[in-house]
Enzyme design. Sequence first.
Site, PDB file in Angstrom:
ATOM      1  N   GLY A  41      33.568 -77.306 129.309  1.00 53.71           N
ATOM      2  CA  GLY A  41      33.649 -76.388 128.173  1.00 53.71           C
ATOM      3  C   GLY A  41      33.318 -74.952 128.507  1.00 53.71           C
ATOM      4  N   ASP A  70      23.550 -76.737 120.706  1.00 54.45           N
ATOM      5  CA  ASP A  70      23.577 -77.382 119.391  1.00 54.45           C
ATOM      6  C   ASP A  70      22.216 -77.998 119.102  1.00 54.45           C
ATOM      7  OD1 ASP A  70      25.993 -79.715 117.899  1.00 54.45           O
ATOM      8  OD2 ASP A  70      24.335 -78.578 117.069  1.00 54.45           O
ATOM      9  N   ARG A 120      40.953 -76.642 124.278  1.00 57.46           N
ATOM     10  CA  ARG A 120      40.136 -75.762 125.126  1.00 57.46           C
ATOM     11  C   ARG A 120      40.858 -74.453 125.416  1.00 57.46           C
ATOM     12  NH1 ARG A 120      35.753 -78.766 127.103  1.00 57.46           N
ATOM     13  NH2 ARG A 120      36.143 -80.937 127.645  1.00 57.46           N
ATOM     14  N   PHE A 133      32.662 -78.024 112.542  1.00 59.03           N
ATOM     15  CA  PHE A 133      33.212 -78.567 113.781  1.00 59.03           C
ATOM     16  C   PHE A 133      34.204 -77.542 114.318  1.00 59.03           C
ATOM     17  CE2 PHE A 133      33.876 -82.739 115.994  1.00 59.03           C
ATOM     18  CZ  PHE A 133      34.633 -82.218 117.020  1.00 59.03           C
ATOM     19  N   VAL A 134      33.846 -76.908 115.430  1.00 54.52           N
ATOM     20  CA  VAL A 134      34.681 -75.834 115.965  1.00 54.52           C
ATOM     21  C   VAL A 134      35.290 -76.222 117.298  1.00 54.52           C
ATOM     22  CG1 VAL A 134      33.406 -74.026 114.778  1.00 54.52           C
ATOM     23  CG2 VAL A 134      32.707 -74.702 117.074  1.00 54.52           C
ATOM     24  N   ASP A 189      36.146 -78.392 122.830  1.00 52.72           N
ATOM     25  CA  ASP A 189      37.232 -79.354 122.666  1.00 52.72           C
ATOM     26  C   ASP A 189      36.962 -80.376 121.569  1.00 52.72           C
ATOM     27  OD1 ASP A 189      36.696 -82.382 124.279  1.00 52.72           O
ATOM     28  OD2 ASP A 189      35.157 -80.795 124.281  1.00 52.72           O
ATOM     29  N   GLU A 211      26.039 -71.464 128.972  1.00 57.87           N
ATOM     30  CA  GLU A 211      26.508 -72.526 128.080  1.00 57.87           C
ATOM     31  C   GLU A 211      27.606 -72.000 127.173  1.00 57.87           C
ATOM     32  OE1 GLU A 211      24.340 -76.473 127.532  1.00 57.87           O
ATOM     33  OE2 GLU A 211      26.348 -75.588 127.617  1.00 57.87           O
ATOM     34  N   ASP A 212      28.498 -72.876 126.780  1.00 57.29           N
ATOM     35  CA  ASP A 212      29.472 -72.488 125.765  1.00 57.29           C
ATOM     36  C   ASP A 212      28.824 -72.574 124.383  1.00 57.29           C
ATOM     37  OD1 ASP A 212      31.370 -75.652 125.856  1.00 57.29           O
ATOM     38  OD2 ASP A 212      29.241 -75.220 126.089  1.00 57.29           O
TER      39      ASP A 212
END
Lengths: 181, 136
Positions: free
Chosen positions: A44, A103, A166, A153-154, A160, A99-100
């Site tokens: 990611g 959470d 992606r 939810f993105v 992804d 990090e992407d």
Amino acid sequence: MPDSDIVEVLFSEGQIQARIRELGAAISEDYAGRTPHLVGVLRGVVPFMADLVRTITIPLTLDFIAISRYGPSARTRGVVRFMKDLDEPIAGRHILFVEDVVDTGLTLNYILHTLQRRYPASLQVCTLLDRTIRRLVNDLPIAYSGFDLPDQFVVGYGLDYRQHYRNVPYVGILDPRIYLD
Amino acid sequence: MQSVTPSSPEQQERKEIRFAHPSEEEFSHILDFYKIEWEYEPQTFPLAWDEEGNVTEAFTPDFYLRQQDLYVEITTLRQELVTKKNQKLRRLRELYPDIDIKLFYRRDFGRLLDKYGLSGERGGLIGQEALRKPYA
């Protein structure tokens, strides 16, 4: 087409690139003279890492790891594992973990604990997206953060759903019908 | 990295836990996977007393994450039914301001399942199917 599955654009391509330039400038200033070693988790983080490193104006090196994710089969397998470890030792080096999205913080917490046991000179985190509302682990060393993420939810820009989306150049909200079917 | 073998003390301890709801058991698996130490319903917090000092209302959060000093409560009730739980949580925070507690609503837990590719199991974990399941 991926775009038709996305109901709302949260962060446009332009917004993302502008914010990355800001992050890169801050990192260049803060790490001047230290040659940071950027580490990211496949897959990611790839778009973010590629764009971020090109905005950093000081010498740097980079590496990637890959880890197993919790999922239907993971329940019987036990614990998270490094599927690909770092290619070089990090003892004495200034590590910037990229990090992407952060959470719950569960994954990042585990990775940081593992890296800390390898005696880096410093260890901080740069994340493009930070979903603080779902955080279960506090006191993560997030020194750089691009955008605060709402509880949606993105996908896109590396993020992804089942390995798709992606390559979408922005971050958007995925149509719930896609993942709830 | 150590894995937990079926005969290890940790695995044996886990087998003896009776979760009240399948979503709680699933959450415990997630915590185990990421090597987060947890306890299930370790403490009950009195919330109200009668004139004689007897506890008339109390709250027992589902999980305590030791390393984070954080309690986690998972509720799979629909949003319109969580008023009473929200009231309890508010009272808990008033009486025990040093206690850190996070409430995962049904929607939050659903999103966690989506994140881990478990959307297909929503029904069994937080849907009507889960309510019908004989648990604990």
